[in-house]
Design a protein around this motif. Structure first.
Motif, PDB file in Angstrom:
ATOM      1  N   TYR A 101      57.742  35.744  97.540  1.00  0.00           N
ATOM      2  CA  TYR A 101      56.972  36.427  98.562  1.00  0.00           C
ATOM      3  C   TYR A 101      57.495  37.852  98.640  1.00  0.00           C
ATOM      4  CZ  TYR A 101      55.080  37.660 103.098  1.00  0.00           C
ATOM      5  OH  TYR A 101      54.436  38.293 104.116  1.00  0.00           O
ATOM      6  N   ASN A 102      56.680  38.810  98.208  1.00  0.00           N
ATOM      7  CA  ASN A 102      57.068  40.231  98.164  1.00  0.00           C
ATOM      8  C   ASN A 102      58.412  40.437  97.463  1.00  0.00           C
ATOM      9  OD1 ASN A 102      54.776  40.585  99.626  1.00  0.00           O
ATOM     10  ND2 ASN A 102      55.798  40.952 101.579  1.00  0.00           N
ATOM     11  N   GLU A 103      58.491  40.037  96.220  1.00  0.00           N
ATOM     12  CA  GLU A 103      59.761  40.132  95.498  1.00  0.00           C
ATOM     13  C   GLU A 103      59.673  41.048  94.291  1.00  0.00           C
ATOM     14  OE1 GLU A 103      62.547  38.860  96.498  1.00  0.00           O
ATOM     15  OE2 GLU A 103      62.137  37.054  97.674  1.00  0.00           O
ATOM     16  N   GLU A 104      58.735  42.014  94.270  1.00  0.00           N
ATOM     17  CA  GLU A 104      58.527  42.817  93.054  1.00  0.00           C
ATOM     18  C   GLU A 104      59.819  43.484  92.563  1.00  0.00           C
ATOM     19  OE1 GLU A 104      55.779  46.009  93.660  1.00  0.00           O
ATOM     20  OE2 GLU A 104      56.758  46.714  95.476  1.00  0.00           O
ATOM     21  N   LEU A 105      60.705  43.842  93.481  1.00  0.00           N
ATOM     22  CA  LEU A 105      61.928  44.549  93.084  1.00  0.00           C
ATOM     23  C   LEU A 105      62.897  43.642  92.335  1.00  0.00           C
ATOM     24  CD1 LEU A 105      62.554  46.556  96.361  1.00  0.00           C
ATOM     25  CD2 LEU A 105      61.630  47.392  94.194  1.00  0.00           C
ATOM     26  N   ASN A 106      62.805  42.334  92.569  1.00  0.00           N
ATOM     27  CA  ASN A 106      63.788  41.426  91.973  1.00  0.00           C
ATOM     28  C   ASN A 106      63.315  40.763  90.682  1.00  0.00           C
ATOM     29  OD1 ASN A 106      65.713  41.775  94.032  1.00  0.00           O
ATOM     30  ND2 ASN A 106      64.649  40.315  95.335  1.00  0.00           N
ATOM     31  N   ILE A 107      61.982  40.815  90.418  1.00  0.00           N
ATOM     32  CA  ILE A 107      61.426  39.985  89.350  1.00  0.00           C
ATOM     33  C   ILE A 107      62.043  40.257  87.977  1.00  0.00           C
ATOM     34  CG2 ILE A 107      59.333  39.517  88.042  1.00  0.00           C
ATOM     35  CD1 ILE A 107      57.809  39.588  90.587  1.00  0.00           C
ATOM     36  N   ASP A 108      62.100  41.556  87.576  1.00  0.00           N
ATOM     37  CA  ASP A 108      62.564  41.862  86.216  1.00  0.00           C
ATOM     38  C   ASP A 108      63.962  41.315  85.983  1.00  0.00           C
ATOM     39  OD1 ASP A 108      60.210  43.071  85.752  1.00  0.00           O
ATOM     40  OD2 ASP A 108      60.925  45.107  86.182  1.00  0.00           O
ATOM     41  N   TYR A 109      64.847  41.614  86.960  1.00  0.00           N
ATOM     42  CA  TYR A 109      66.229  41.186  86.812  1.00  0.00           C
ATOM     43  C   TYR A 109      66.334  39.664  86.878  1.00  0.00           C
ATOM     44  CZ  TYR A 109      71.287  41.393  87.366  1.00  0.00           C
ATOM     45  OH  TYR A 109      72.633  41.232  87.186  1.00  0.00           O
ATOM     46  N   LEU A 110      65.508  39.047  87.708  1.00  0.00           N
ATOM     47  CA  LEU A 110      65.510  37.587  87.829  1.00  0.00           C
ATOM     48  C   LEU A 110      65.216  36.930  86.487  1.00  0.00           C
ATOM     49  CD1 LEU A 110      65.315  34.939  89.664  1.00  0.00           C
ATOM     50  CD2 LEU A 110      62.871  35.348  89.631  1.00  0.00           C
ATOM     51  N   GLY A 142      63.804  17.738  84.176  1.00  0.00           N
ATOM     52  CA  GLY A 142      64.640  18.112  85.317  1.00  0.00           C
ATOM     53  C   GLY A 142      64.012  19.318  85.988  1.00  0.00           C
ATOM     54  N   VAL A 143      63.982  19.349  87.320  1.00  0.00           N
ATOM     55  CA  VAL A 143      63.343  20.445  88.036  1.00  0.00           C
ATOM     56  C   VAL A 143      64.371  21.157  88.904  1.00  0.00           C
ATOM     57  CG1 VAL A 143      61.585  21.035  89.744  1.00  0.00           C
ATOM     58  CG2 VAL A 143      61.113  19.277  88.035  1.00  0.00           C
ATOM     59  N   ILE A 144      64.430  22.488  88.794  1.00  0.00           N
ATOM     60  CA  ILE A 144      65.409  23.263  89.556  1.00  0.00           C
ATOM     61  C   ILE A 144      64.713  24.323  90.403  1.00  0.00           C
ATOM     62  CG2 ILE A 144      67.458  24.723  89.407  1.00  0.00           C
ATOM     63  CD1 ILE A 144      68.060  23.543  86.727  1.00  0.00           C
ATOM     64  N   PRO A 145      64.613  24.126  91.718  1.00  0.00           N
ATOM     65  CA  PRO A 145      64.089  25.190  92.583  1.00  0.00           C
ATOM     66  C   PRO A 145      65.152  26.263  92.762  1.00  0.00           C
ATOM     67  CG  PRO A 145      64.109  23.044  93.703  1.00  0.00           C
ATOM     68  CD  PRO A 145      64.950  22.922  92.487  1.00  0.00           C
ATOM     69  N   ILE A 146      64.751  27.516  92.729  1.00  0.00           N
ATOM     70  CA  ILE A 146      65.722  28.608  92.877  1.00  0.00           C
ATOM     71  C   ILE A 146      65.057  29.761  93.623  1.00  0.00           C
ATOM     72  CG2 ILE A 146      65.151  29.632  90.632  1.00  0.00           C
ATOM     73  CD1 ILE A 146      68.103  30.232  90.245  1.00  0.00           C
ATOM     74  N   ASP A 147      65.826  30.492  94.445  1.00  0.00           N
ATOM     75  CA  ASP A 147      65.280  31.636  95.179  1.00  0.00           C
ATOM     76  C   ASP A 147      65.106  32.818  94.247  1.00  0.00           C
ATOM     77  OD1 ASP A 147      65.251  30.215  97.472  1.00  0.00           O
ATOM     78  OD2 ASP A 147      66.742  31.425  98.536  1.00  0.00           O
ATOM     79  N   ALA A 148      64.100  33.648  94.530  1.00  0.00           N
ATOM     80  CA  ALA A 148      63.823  34.791  93.664  1.00  0.00           C
ATOM     81  C   ALA A 148      64.788  35.940  93.897  1.00  0.00           C
ATOM     82  CB  ALA A 148      62.396  35.260  93.889  1.00  0.00           C
TER      83      ALA A 148
END
Ligand code: UDP
Ligand code: MG
Length: 323
Positions: free
Chosen positions: A17-26, A94-100
């Motif tokens: 949710y509104n994470e454009e700044l983190n996407i590339d590095y993620l 296997g499923v891993i939820p992770i924060d952006a």
């Protein structure tokens, strides 16, 4: 859904949710970790109605690396539901939820997978420290985990977020829980299975601002408590009983005193206190019944949990049924 005939070993599920700044590095961090692990993988990204360029960035990444798949929800449904949507569309073993926002270090995925290979069904990541969080947030979190730990019948591990590894059988079990109030920490605990944990240090958010505030946290806490405990509903029987007992004793005292000393007028203060106190308790009880009733109403309406606007890299279920 995605390639069911040849599912990947790992599905990473990211609500955004509104994470454009983190996407590339993620993606840079996630991909380097996953390539090093050598497992086949998919990254299911759920765009939870972002108002910035998150969706466009995600689609660009999808065309660059088809293992990155995008579920675009029709509006903002909140993190818990976005996560549910991602888990529904994930097909990995296997499923891993992770924060952006990279508060959960992707480097830990290796450790989670190691424990999973040892035969555990759920490997959750427990926070050793909470950097970048105020003492008030830490204190309220502690109070919350203590309260819910005492009230809920299933033990809910404290200081664990949604960052964990779930085996396919746990995911299938989770999908059978139809409730609308998705208090994920509690649901994960409710399904049981063989669980273990690894420790990690939770870092401050990389970029952007958290959308959480104390009002949202308070509501999440109420959701958690009301969906995993009936204590707030039941306790009023006992409180009512104690108050009645005290009233009865006081009434007897008044009757006897009147019989002995005759009629006597003063007593306005004690009368007001008793009336106001009982009025307060009654309103509180009604409010608590309302909390539960409201949730029953939400369930009865039986609306879908979320609506998907479009999918990238995932075949929709309807296409599977009518090819
Ligand atoms: N998130 C979401 N929908 C929302 C709010 C947050 O999908 O309505 C996502 C957000 O993009 C991030 C994760 O949930 O990936 C955790 O959010 P945040 O960092 O704001 O929460 P905190 O770490 O403070 O608990
Ligand atoms: Mg965060």
């Amino acid at each position: 859904m995605a390639d069911r005939t040849n599912p990947p070993q790992l599905s990473i599920v990211v609500p955004l949710y509104n994470e454009e700044l983190n996407i590339d590095y993620l993606f840079q961090r996630l991909e380097s970790v996953l390539e090093r692990l050598g497992s086949t993988y998919e990254i299911v990204c759920v765009n939870d109605g972002s108002r910035d360029n998150t969706l466009k960035c995600l689609i660009d990444h999808h065309y660059r690396n088809p293992a990155i798949k995008v579920v675009n929800l029709s509006r903002n449904f909140g993190k818990e539901i976005a996560l549910t949507a991602g888990i529904d569309y994930a097909v990995g073993a296997g499923v891993i939820p992770i924060d952006a926002d990279l508060q959960d270090p992707p480097e830990l995925i290796g450790e989670l997978v190691d424990k999973w290979r040892l035969g555990y069904d759920v490997v959750y990541a427990t926070r050793r420290s909470r950097q970048g969080e105020s003492w008030l947030k830490r204190f309220t979190a502690l109070a919350f985990y203590n309260t819910i730990g005492k009230m809920s019948r299933v033990p809910i591990p404290s200081n664990t977020g949604d960052f964990r590894l779930l085996d396919r059988k746990v995911v299938e079990a989770l999908k059978q829980l139809p409730e609308r109030t998705r208090f994920m920490k509690g649901l994960f605990a409710w399904v049981g299975f063989k669980q273990t944990s690894v420790m990690f240090d939770r870092l401050p958010r990389l970029k952007g601002k958290t959308t959480w505030n104390y009002w949202k946290l308070w509501n999440l806490a109420i959701d958690g408590i009301t969906s995993f405990s009936l204590l707030p509903l039941k306790i009023w029987t006992y409180i009512g009983f104690v108050i009645s007992l005290i009233s009865f004793l006081y009434a007897s005292f008044l009757v006897i005193r009147t019989l002995i000393y005759g009629v006597d007028w003063p007593g306005y203060a004690s009368l007001m206190v008793a009336v106001l106190f009982l009025g307060g308790i009654q309103l509180l009880t009604l409010g608590i019944i309302g909390e539960y009733l409201g949730r029953v109403y939400e369930e009865v309406k039986n609306r879908p949990l979320y609506l998907v606007r479009e999918l990238y890299g995932i075949e929709s279920q309807t296409e599977l049924i009518t090819p």
